[in-house]
Design a protein around this motif. Structure first.
Motif, PDB file in Angstrom:
ATOM      1  N   LYS A  60      87.053 -35.796  -0.234  1.00 53.08           N
ATOM      2  CA  LYS A  60      87.320 -37.092   0.410  1.00 53.08           C
ATOM      3  C   LYS A  60      86.018 -37.820   0.729  1.00 53.08           C
ATOM      4  O   LYS A  60      86.018 -39.021   0.990  1.00 53.08           O
ATOM      5  CB  LYS A  60      88.145 -36.893   1.679  1.00 53.08           C
ATOM      6  CG  LYS A  60      89.551 -36.406   1.379  1.00 53.08           C
ATOM      7  CD  LYS A  60      90.325 -36.107   2.621  1.00 53.08           C
ATOM      8  CE  LYS A  60      91.689 -35.541   2.241  1.00 53.08           C
ATOM      9  NZ  LYS A  60      92.384 -34.978   3.383  1.00 53.08           N
ATOM     10  N   VAL A  61      84.907 -37.078   0.719  1.00 52.30           N
ATOM     11  CA  VAL A  61      83.589 -37.681   0.944  1.00 52.30           C
ATOM     12  C   VAL A  61      83.141 -38.323  -0.362  1.00 52.30           C
ATOM     13  O   VAL A  61      82.822 -37.644  -1.333  1.00 52.30           O
ATOM     14  CB  VAL A  61      82.549 -36.626   1.389  1.00 52.30           C
ATOM     15  CG1 VAL A  61      81.161 -37.245   1.501  1.00 52.30           C
ATOM     16  CG2 VAL A  61      82.965 -35.980   2.698  1.00 52.30           C
ATOM     17  N   LEU A  62      83.109 -39.662  -0.386  1.00 50.72           N
ATOM     18  CA  LEU A  62      82.652 -40.374  -1.573  1.00 50.72           C
ATOM     19  C   LEU A  62      81.155 -40.634  -1.517  1.00 50.72           C
ATOM     20  O   LEU A  62      80.499 -40.725  -2.555  1.00 50.72           O
ATOM     21  CB  LEU A  62      83.410 -41.692  -1.724  1.00 50.72           C
ATOM     22  CG  LEU A  62      84.934 -41.571  -1.792  1.00 50.72           C
ATOM     23  CD1 LEU A  62      85.565 -42.939  -1.987  1.00 50.72           C
ATOM     24  CD2 LEU A  62      85.351 -40.616  -2.907  1.00 50.72           C
ATOM     25  N   GLN A  63      80.634 -40.748  -0.312  1.00 52.05           N
ATOM     26  CA  GLN A  63      79.208 -40.967  -0.120  1.00 52.05           C
ATOM     27  C   GLN A  63      78.863 -40.551   1.304  1.00 52.05           C
ATOM     28  O   GLN A  63      79.637 -40.799   2.235  1.00 52.05           O
ATOM     29  CB  GLN A  63      78.863 -42.443  -0.342  1.00 52.05           C
ATOM     30  CG  GLN A  63      77.401 -42.765  -0.427  1.00 52.05           C
ATOM     31  CD  GLN A  63      77.159 -44.221  -0.845  1.00 52.05           C
ATOM     32  OE1 GLN A  63      78.093 -44.983  -1.092  1.00 52.05           O
ATOM     33  NE2 GLN A  63      75.902 -44.601  -0.927  1.00 52.05           N
ATOM     34  N   LEU A  85      79.411 -42.429   6.309  1.00 52.75           N
ATOM     35  CA  LEU A  85      80.414 -41.709   5.522  1.00 52.75           C
ATOM     36  C   LEU A  85      81.318 -42.723   4.842  1.00 52.75           C
ATOM     37  O   LEU A  85      81.888 -43.591   5.512  1.00 52.75           O
ATOM     38  CB  LEU A  85      81.249 -40.797   6.433  1.00 52.75           C
ATOM     39  CG  LEU A  85      82.524 -40.188   5.839  1.00 52.75           C
ATOM     40  CD1 LEU A  85      82.224 -39.277   4.658  1.00 52.75           C
ATOM     41  CD2 LEU A  85      83.313 -39.443   6.918  1.00 52.75           C
ATOM     42  N   VAL A  86      81.427 -42.626   3.535  1.00 51.98           N
ATOM     43  CA  VAL A  86      82.317 -43.504   2.773  1.00 51.98           C
ATOM     44  C   VAL A  86      83.499 -42.683   2.293  1.00 51.98           C
ATOM     45  O   VAL A  86      83.331 -41.620   1.690  1.00 51.98           O
ATOM     46  CB  VAL A  86      81.585 -44.148   1.579  1.00 51.98           C
ATOM     47  CG1 VAL A  86      82.534 -45.067   0.804  1.00 51.98           C
ATOM     48  CG2 VAL A  86      80.354 -44.921   2.046  1.00 51.98           C
ATOM     49  N   VAL A  87      84.697 -43.189   2.603  1.00 50.32           N
ATOM     50  CA  VAL A  87      85.945 -42.572   2.151  1.00 50.32           C
ATOM     51  C   VAL A  87      86.729 -43.616   1.359  1.00 50.32           C
ATOM     52  O   VAL A  87      86.360 -44.788   1.340  1.00 50.32           O
ATOM     53  CB  VAL A  87      86.781 -42.043   3.351  1.00 50.32           C
ATOM     54  CG1 VAL A  87      86.044 -40.933   4.098  1.00 50.32           C
ATOM     55  CG2 VAL A  87      87.169 -43.174   4.303  1.00 50.32           C
ATOM     56  N   PHE A 132      83.314 -45.997   6.593  1.00 50.74           N
ATOM     57  CA  PHE A 132      83.732 -47.226   5.922  1.00 50.74           C
ATOM     58  C   PHE A 132      84.510 -46.873   4.664  1.00 50.74           C
ATOM     59  O   PHE A 132      84.349 -45.794   4.106  1.00 50.74           O
ATOM     60  CB  PHE A 132      82.519 -48.068   5.511  1.00 50.74           C
ATOM     61  CG  PHE A 132      81.783 -48.702   6.652  1.00 50.74           C
ATOM     62  CD1 PHE A 132      82.252 -49.858   7.249  1.00 50.74           C
ATOM     63  CD2 PHE A 132      80.615 -48.138   7.134  1.00 50.74           C
ATOM     64  CE1 PHE A 132      81.558 -50.443   8.303  1.00 50.74           C
ATOM     65  CE2 PHE A 132      79.917 -48.705   8.182  1.00 50.74           C
ATOM     66  CZ  PHE A 132      80.393 -49.871   8.766  1.00 50.74           C
ATOM     67  N   SER A 133      85.297 -47.850   4.201  1.00 44.44           N
ATOM     68  CA  SER A 133      86.009 -47.704   2.933  1.00 44.44           C
ATOM     69  C   SER A 133      85.070 -47.965   1.774  1.00 44.44           C
ATOM     70  O   SER A 133      84.135 -48.764   1.888  1.00 44.44           O
ATOM     71  CB  SER A 133      87.157 -48.720   2.839  1.00 44.44           C
ATOM     72  OG  SER A 133      88.100 -48.515   3.847  1.00 44.44           O
ATOM     73  N   GLU A 134      85.362 -47.325   0.656  1.00 45.54           N
ATOM     74  CA  GLU A 134      84.602 -47.566  -0.562  1.00 45.54           C
ATOM     75  C   GLU A 134      84.586 -49.063  -0.859  1.00 45.54           C
ATOM     76  O   GLU A 134      85.617 -49.740  -0.785  1.00 45.54           O
ATOM     77  CB  GLU A 134      85.253 -46.809  -1.727  1.00 45.54           C
ATOM     78  CG  GLU A 134      84.502 -46.882  -3.013  1.00 45.54           C
ATOM     79  CD  GLU A 134      85.152 -46.038  -4.094  1.00 45.54           C
ATOM     80  OE1 GLU A 134      84.432 -45.646  -5.029  1.00 45.54           O
ATOM     81  OE2 GLU A 134      86.365 -45.765  -3.998  1.00 45.54           O
ATOM     82  N   GLY A 135      83.407 -49.603  -1.140  1.00 42.85           N
ATOM     83  CA  GLY A 135      83.283 -51.016  -1.474  1.00 42.85           C
ATOM     84  C   GLY A 135      83.028 -51.944  -0.302  1.00 42.85           C
ATOM     85  O   GLY A 135      82.804 -53.143  -0.508  1.00 42.85           O
ATOM     86  N   ALA A 136      83.037 -51.448   0.913  1.00 37.17           N
ATOM     87  CA  ALA A 136      82.774 -52.303   2.077  1.00 37.17           C
ATOM     88  C   ALA A 136      81.364 -52.879   1.974  1.00 37.17           C
ATOM     89  O   ALA A 136      80.406 -52.159   1.653  1.00 37.17           O
ATOM     90  CB  ALA A 136      82.934 -51.510   3.375  1.00 37.17           C
ATOM     91  N   LEU A 137      81.225 -54.160   2.239  1.00 31.08           N
ATOM     92  CA  LEU A 137      79.930 -54.835   2.102  1.00 31.08           C
ATOM     93  C   LEU A 137      78.856 -54.232   2.993  1.00 31.08           C
ATOM     94  O   LEU A 137      77.675 -54.228   2.638  1.00 31.08           O
ATOM     95  CB  LEU A 137      80.092 -56.323   2.416  1.00 31.08           C
ATOM     96  CG  LEU A 137      80.958 -57.132   1.460  1.00 31.08           C
ATOM     97  CD1 LEU A 137      81.090 -58.566   1.946  1.00 31.08           C
ATOM     98  CD2 LEU A 137      80.381 -57.100   0.049  1.00 31.08           C
TER      99      LEU A 137
END
Length: 197
Positions: A60-63, A85-87, A132-137
């Motif tokens: 679930k950890v994308l970044q 943490l990006v999810v 934050f969500s993936e793609g959040a500025l």
């Protein structure tokens, strides 16, 4: 890092906003901000937390990134490790909050109107875990600011000077101190953005 409350015209408005987004009981700070010189051990503290978070959330950890002033060598900072943490979807709390909470992390901030930001405090190390969500500025802004300060000594020193001056004031909320840095952050980001190829 960035002021997300520019629309609030007074400290009273800001205080009301903080009450609204805080999970649980909010404590006032009512003191100056403690800044310390850069500590190379912060890298190890981040590494320890990152390993733990990855073991809890797995794929679930994308970044997962060390951000904020503790991630910038030679920059003074509050001795709190900021972690990004990006999810996939930070608004889908059921996909990650229970797992983090079962490991002792405490959800403290929920900001649906600001990129669905969530903030946790850690059980062992003093951290701010920003989700934050993936793609959040805001993700790219945080990383660009960190990377620029790591490589630009002049801006790093300007930022440190402003931080030290502001830290001497008594702040009702730590967020008010963070918001007071908006002007210098925006000036630095403008230079950082103009240097992107």
């Amino acid at each position: 890092m960035h002021n997300k409350r520019n629309c609030y015209s007074s400290s009273t408005d800001n205080d009301e906003y903080l009450k609204k987004v805080t999970v649980g009981r909010r404590k006032s700070h009512n003191a100056p901000i403690e800044l310390v010189d850069y500590n190379p051990n912060w890298v190890d503290l981040f590494g320890k937390e990152a390993k733990k978070i990855k073991s809890i959330l797995d794929n679930k950890v994308l970044q997962l990134e060390h951000v904020g002033s503790t991630s910038v060598p030679d920059l003074c900072a509050k001795p709190i490790i900021d972690i990004l943490l990006v999810v996939a979807d930070s608004s889908c709390e059921s996909s990650y909050v229970p797992a983090l909470e079962s490991a002792g992390y405490i959800l403290r901030i929920r900001e649906p109107a600001w990129y669905e930001h969530r903030l946790f405090k850690g059980p062992d190390t003093d951290i701010n875990l920003h989700v934050f969500s993936e793609g959040a500025l805001e993700i790219n802004k945080m990383l660009r600011f960190r990377n620029w300060l790591r490589t630009n000594r002049e801006d790093r020193e300007k930022y440190a000077k402003v931080k030290r001056e502001l830290a001497q004031n008594t702040w009702e909320n730590v967020q008010d101190y963070a918001d007071a840095k908006t002007e210098i952050i925006e000036r630095i980001m403008k230079r950082a953005n103009s240097n992107i190829l």
